[in-house]
Design an enzyme around this catalytic site. Structure first.
Site, PDB file in Angstrom:
ATOM      1  N   HIS A 134      40.874  41.771  36.150  1.00 11.64           N
ATOM      2  CA  HIS A 134      41.924  42.569  36.067  1.00 11.64           C
ATOM      3  C   HIS A 134      42.797  42.555  37.535  1.00 11.64           C
ATOM      4  O   HIS A 134      42.528  42.542  38.494  1.00 11.64           O
ATOM      5  CB  HIS A 134      41.500  44.245  35.849  1.00 11.64           C
ATOM      6  CG  HIS A 134      40.613  44.632  37.114  1.00 11.64           C
ATOM      7  ND1 HIS A 134      41.206  45.069  37.974  1.00 11.64           N
ATOM      8  CD2 HIS A 134      39.206  44.554  37.215  1.00 11.64           C
ATOM      9  CE1 HIS A 134      40.187  45.683  38.768  1.00 11.64           C
ATOM     10  NE2 HIS A 134      38.995  45.061  38.404  1.00 11.64           N
ATOM     11  N   HIS A 143      45.915  26.122  40.762  1.00  6.71           N
ATOM     12  CA  HIS A 143      44.803  25.462  39.519  1.00  6.71           C
ATOM     13  C   HIS A 143      43.434  26.217  39.722  1.00  6.71           C
ATOM     14  O   HIS A 143      42.885  26.243  40.812  1.00  6.71           O
ATOM     15  CB  HIS A 143      45.051  24.109  39.915  1.00  6.71           C
ATOM     16  CG  HIS A 143      44.004  23.207  38.888  1.00  6.71           C
ATOM     17  ND1 HIS A 143      43.660  21.840  38.631  1.00  6.71           N
ATOM     18  CD2 HIS A 143      43.006  23.928  37.824  1.00  6.71           C
ATOM     19  CE1 HIS A 143      42.832  21.851  37.848  1.00  6.71           C
ATOM     20  NE2 HIS A 143      42.517  22.975  37.152  1.00  6.71           N
TER      21      HIS A 143
END
Length: 208
Positions: A134, A143
């Protein structure tokens, strides 16, 4: 159905091709790569050299199907591509909270989890089974490798790479152009332009 042309034809591209082929929202119509010497068509898919990219700007949306963060940026800049030229590809098996924001050209790969409150920038890769918890902020050309875990409220700045299986504990920042080694556990903010590895992760190299 959105028409898509992939830029790049290596291993990362082949995974995205599979994602597109099983998703009714997209149609793969072309692949551009430096290894293609001249135009040809195979099973309704166009193959051409990347140098001819400008000819296809009106035909479809692009995805930079290349794993290296700086190479994706270089191709985008050289070809004067804008966010509206790109598609965002999310595999149907990924779990993405409804309030997550995902930028243009970003790819969310099979089994990835992205939880509530997270913001993901442009041309980023959330790779297979990566977990983005979250309230993370992941910027552009990042990446996140397979099975990496970003716990709550982590920030990953532009051009950084989180290696396979690495873990970043809550409330930490990975600054710009950092490479986090596979399996590392990041317990402190990571300085920009560094390579960090180990448990806990330490700097082993400075990057330009």
């Amino acid at each position: 159905m959105k028409k898509v042309i992939l830029i790049g034809n290596g291993g990362h591209s082949r995974v995205i091709q599979e994602m597109i082929n099983k998703n009714n929202a997209y149609e793969l119509i072309g692949i551009l790569d430096q290894s293609v010497e001249s135009f040809y068509k195979e099973e309704s898919v166009i193959y051409d050299n990347t140098d001819n990219l400008s000819y296809y700007k009106q035909e479809a949306s692009f995805v930079l199907a290349i794993g290296d963060n700086k190479t994706r940026k270089k191709i985008m800049k050289e070809n004067n591509l804008e966010p509206e030229n790109f598609a965002t590809i999310i595999d149907p098996s990924a779990i993405v909270a409804t309030d997550v924001s995902i930028g243009a050209g970003t790819v969310v790969m099979p089994g990835a989890v992205i939880n509530t409150g997270t913001i993901i920038g442009n041309h980023t890769i959330i790779n297979t089974r990566a977990v983005v918890e979250h309230d993370n902020v992941i910027e552009d050309f990042v990446h996140i490798s397979p099975n990496a875990t970003l716990t709550g409220t982590v920030r990953v700045r532009n051009f950084s790479h989180i290696g396979a299986g690495a873990i970043v504990i809550p409330n930490k920042t990975i600054y710009e152009n950092v490479s986090v080694g596979a399996g590392a556990v990041v317990v402190e903010d990571a300085e920009k332009n560094t390579v960090i590895v180990g448990v806990p992760a330490k700097i082993i190299k400075r990057r330009s």
